[in-house]
Design an enzyme around this catalytic site. Structure first.
Site, mmCIF file in Angstrom:
data_model
loop_
_atom_site.group_PDB
_atom_site.id
_atom_site.type_symbol
_atom_site.label_atom_id
_atom_site.label_comp_id
_atom_site.label_asym_id
_atom_site.label_seq_id
_atom_site.Cartn_x
_atom_site.Cartn_y
_atom_site.Cartn_z
ATOM 1 N N ASP A 8 0.882 -1.159 0.000
ATOM 2 C CA ASP A 8 0.000 0.000 0.000
ATOM 3 C C ASP A 8 0.935 1.229 0.000
ATOM 4 O O ASP A 8 2.126 1.102 0.314
ATOM 5 C CB ASP A 8 -0.845 -0.063 1.280
ATOM 6 C CG ASP A 8 -1.638 1.193 1.506
ATOM 7 O OD1 ASP A 8 -2.284 1.665 0.555
ATOM 8 O OD2 ASP A 8 -1.629 1.701 2.641
ATOM 9 N N LEU A 9 0.424 2.398 -0.351
ATOM 10 C CA LEU A 9 1.294 3.593 -0.379
ATOM 11 C C LEU A 9 1.140 4.435 0.892
ATOM 12 O O LEU A 9 2.025 4.489 1.749
ATOM 13 C CB LEU A 9 0.979 4.447 -1.613
ATOM 14 C CG LEU A 9 1.759 5.757 -1.711
ATOM 15 C CD1 LEU A 9 3.237 5.522 -1.981
ATOM 16 C CD2 LEU A 9 1.174 6.654 -2.809
ATOM 17 N N ASP A 10 -0.039 5.077 1.006
ATOM 18 C CA ASP A 10 -0.253 6.007 2.114
ATOM 19 C C ASP A 10 -0.252 5.255 3.446
ATOM 20 O O ASP A 10 -1.073 4.375 3.660
ATOM 21 C CB ASP A 10 -1.601 6.716 1.898
ATOM 22 C CG ASP A 10 -1.960 7.626 3.048
ATOM 23 O OD1 ASP A 10 -1.033 8.101 3.740
ATOM 24 O OD2 ASP A 10 -3.154 7.871 3.259
ATOM 25 N N THR A 16 1.007 10.275 3.443
ATOM 26 C CA THR A 16 0.264 11.336 2.761
ATOM 27 C C THR A 16 -1.086 11.606 3.437
ATOM 28 O O THR A 16 -1.815 12.506 3.016
ATOM 29 C CB THR A 16 0.040 10.990 1.269
ATOM 30 O OG1 THR A 16 -0.205 9.593 1.154
ATOM 31 C CG2 THR A 16 1.228 11.354 0.422
ATOM 32 N N LYS A 44 -8.743 6.623 5.768
ATOM 33 C CA LYS A 44 -7.516 5.967 5.309
ATOM 34 C C LYS A 44 -7.827 4.764 4.423
ATOM 35 O O LYS A 44 -8.607 3.894 4.816
ATOM 36 C CB LYS A 44 -6.652 5.555 6.499
ATOM 37 C CG LYS A 44 -5.996 6.755 7.160
ATOM 38 C CD LYS A 44 -5.003 6.340 8.215
ATOM 39 C CE LYS A 44 -4.348 7.578 8.811
ATOM 40 N NZ LYS A 44 -3.475 7.234 9.933
ATOM 41 N N SER A 115 -2.191 0.808 -4.334
ATOM 42 C CA SER A 115 -2.701 2.006 -3.651
ATOM 43 C C SER A 115 -4.028 2.427 -4.270
ATOM 44 O O SER A 115 -4.196 2.354 -5.482
ATOM 45 C CB SER A 115 -1.691 3.142 -3.810
ATOM 46 O OG SER A 115 -2.269 4.361 -3.391
ATOM 47 N N ALA A 116 -4.927 2.915 -3.418
ATOM 48 C CA ALA A 116 -6.218 3.428 -3.909
ATOM 49 C C ALA A 116 -6.045 4.802 -4.546
ATOM 50 O O ALA A 116 -6.973 5.328 -5.155
ATOM 51 C CB ALA A 116 -7.200 3.527 -2.744
ATOM 52 N N SER A 117 -4.853 5.380 -4.406
ATOM 53 C CA SER A 117 -4.657 6.752 -4.869
ATOM 54 C C SER A 117 -4.295 6.842 -6.350
ATOM 55 O O SER A 117 -3.321 6.236 -6.805
ATOM 56 C CB SER A 117 -3.555 7.425 -4.053
ATOM 57 O OG SER A 117 -3.315 8.713 -4.592
ATOM 58 N N LYS A 146 -10.982 -0.875 -2.104
ATOM 59 C CA LYS A 146 -10.783 -1.511 -0.799
ATOM 60 C C LYS A 146 -12.005 -1.207 0.070
ATOM 61 O O LYS A 146 -12.497 -0.080 0.012
ATOM 62 C CB LYS A 146 -9.528 -0.943 -0.112
ATOM 63 C CG LYS A 146 -8.229 -1.180 -0.877
ATOM 64 C CD LYS A 146 -7.075 -0.404 -0.227
ATOM 65 C CE LYS A 146 -5.846 -0.420 -1.112
ATOM 66 N NZ LYS A 146 -4.714 0.370 -0.587
ATOM 67 N N GLU A 170 -0.202 -3.312 4.602
ATOM 68 C CA GLU A 170 -1.235 -2.272 4.721
ATOM 69 C C GLU A 170 -1.252 -1.599 6.082
ATOM 70 O O GLU A 170 -0.884 -2.210 7.083
ATOM 71 C CB GLU A 170 -2.614 -2.915 4.530
ATOM 72 C CG GLU A 170 -3.188 -2.787 3.150
ATOM 73 C CD GLU A 170 -3.715 -1.398 2.810
ATOM 74 O OE1 GLU A 170 -3.771 -0.522 3.701
ATOM 75 O OE2 GLU A 170 -4.062 -1.175 1.638
ATOM 76 N N ASP A 171 -1.745 -0.354 6.118
ATOM 77 C CA ASP A 171 -1.898 0.353 7.399
ATOM 78 C C ASP A 171 -3.379 0.569 7.760
ATOM 79 O O ASP A 171 -3.669 1.044 8.845
ATOM 80 C CB ASP A 171 -1.222 1.721 7.347
ATOM 81 C CG ASP A 171 -1.975 2.669 6.436
ATOM 82 O OD1 ASP A 171 -2.275 2.277 5.292
ATOM 83 O OD2 ASP A 171 -2.301 3.788 6.875
HETATM 84 P P1 B16 Z 1 -6.574 9.947 -4.410
HETATM 85 P P2 B16 Z 1 -3.616 4.236 -0.081
HETATM 86 C C1 B16 Z 1 -5.464 6.176 -0.244
HETATM 87 O O1 B16 Z 1 -4.141 5.749 -0.387
HETATM 88 C C2 B16 Z 1 -5.569 7.150 0.922
HETATM 89 O O2 B16 Z 1 -5.290 6.474 2.145
HETATM 90 C C3 B16 Z 1 -6.957 7.733 0.992
HETATM 91 O O3 B16 Z 1 -7.044 8.668 2.058
HETATM 92 C C4 B16 Z 1 -7.284 8.414 -0.355
HETATM 93 O O4 B16 Z 1 -8.593 8.944 -0.343
HETATM 94 C C5 B16 Z 1 -7.127 7.382 -1.470
HETATM 95 O O5 B16 Z 1 -5.818 6.860 -1.468
HETATM 96 C C6 B16 Z 1 -7.428 7.982 -2.858
HETATM 97 O O6 B16 Z 1 -6.457 8.936 -3.166
HETATM 98 O O7 B16 Z 1 -7.641 10.949 -4.083
HETATM 99 O O8 B16 Z 1 -5.189 10.545 -4.491
HETATM 100 O O9 B16 Z 1 -6.911 9.116 -5.630
HETATM 101 O O10 B16 Z 1 -3.572 4.084 1.413
HETATM 102 O O11 B16 Z 1 -4.545 3.241 -0.746
HETATM 103 O O12 B16 Z 1 -2.250 4.259 -0.699
HETATM 104 MG MG MG Z 2 -2.824 3.170 3.386
#
Ligand code: B16
Ligand code: MG
Length: 220
Positions: A8-10, A16, A44, A115-117, A146, A170-171
């Protein structure tokens, strides 16, 4: 045998969460909703539009906006977030993660990102660790975010490994659920209260080592 590690990233590679929080706090404030750090725990690992839904529910405004308006709010949040991540640099890598990536690569394992980001590829480049990743799942192509397993399964599929050959890290509780549903071994980083379902748990990234994770997997 374990073939790959999927990160996972964040909260695992870099933190972040604080930047997401600042961006959401500003946007929520404009809607008359005040969010705090305790509430932020619930965002998160949750994708962008899912995060907005949770904020609106928290503020008692779930039915106040059309889909179009919600997309505009999410876009504004992302514009602000993109400004905040301009400063991200290698110093923002969480303790122990760079040496862990080196160790995993030297061990001959593959490395994936789940990562979901949608901003993850930019952040990975800014952290100067792009070269370590053999695969990055693309959240914009994923039907269910997720805690559904889709994103971890996509990373395994690009890496051409079976889910049972992967260790996911994961966190967030939604993330641990995602890893478990994918049929992978789940390593949690953080508070045991939120990460009860993890197969192996450490308090911080400093405690993550290749040896400890493989040992825990062998004992499962
Ligand atoms: P974005 P992860 C997640 O990252 C964040 O924890 C979450 O707070 C955020 O809303 C999501 O990514 C989407 O990010 O708006 O940049 O697409 O923990 O899955 O790395
Ligand atoms: Mg995370």
């Amino acid at each position: 045998m374990i073939q790959a590690f999927i990160f996972d990233l964040d909260g695992v590679i870099t933190d972040t969460a604080d930047l997401h929080f600042r961006a959401w706090k500003k946007c929520a404030g404009k809607l008359g909703i005040d969010i705090d750090l305790t509430f932020n725990e619930r965002l998160k690992g949750v994708d962008r539009i899912g995060s907005l839904e949770r904020i609106l529910e928290f503020g008692g405004k779930s039915n106040h906006y059309s889909l179009e308006e919600k997309l505009k709010i999410a876009e504004d949040k992302n514009d602000y977030y993109k400004k905040l991540i301009l400063d991200v640099n290698p110093k923002d890598i969480l303790p122990g993660i760079h040496s862990l990536l080196v160790e995993i690569k030297r061990g001959g394992y593959k490395i994936g990102l789940a990562s979901a980001s949608k901003n993850a590829p930019t952040i990975i480049k800014s952290l100067e660790i792009d070269e370590f990743f053999d695969a990055k799942a693309d959240p914009s192509t994923i039907a269910n975010s997720k805690p559904a397993p889709d994103i971890f399964l996509q990373a395994a599929s690009i890496l051409e490994v079976e889910p049972t050959e992967c260790i996911g890290i994961e966190d967030a509780s939604a993330g641990i659920e995602s890893i478990k549903k994918a049929g992978m071994f789940a390593v949690g980083v953080g508070d045991p209260e939120y990460l009860k379902e993890a197969d192996y748990l450490v308090n911080s990234t400093e405690e993550l080592t290749l040896e400890n994770m493989l040992k825990a997997w062998n004992l499962k």
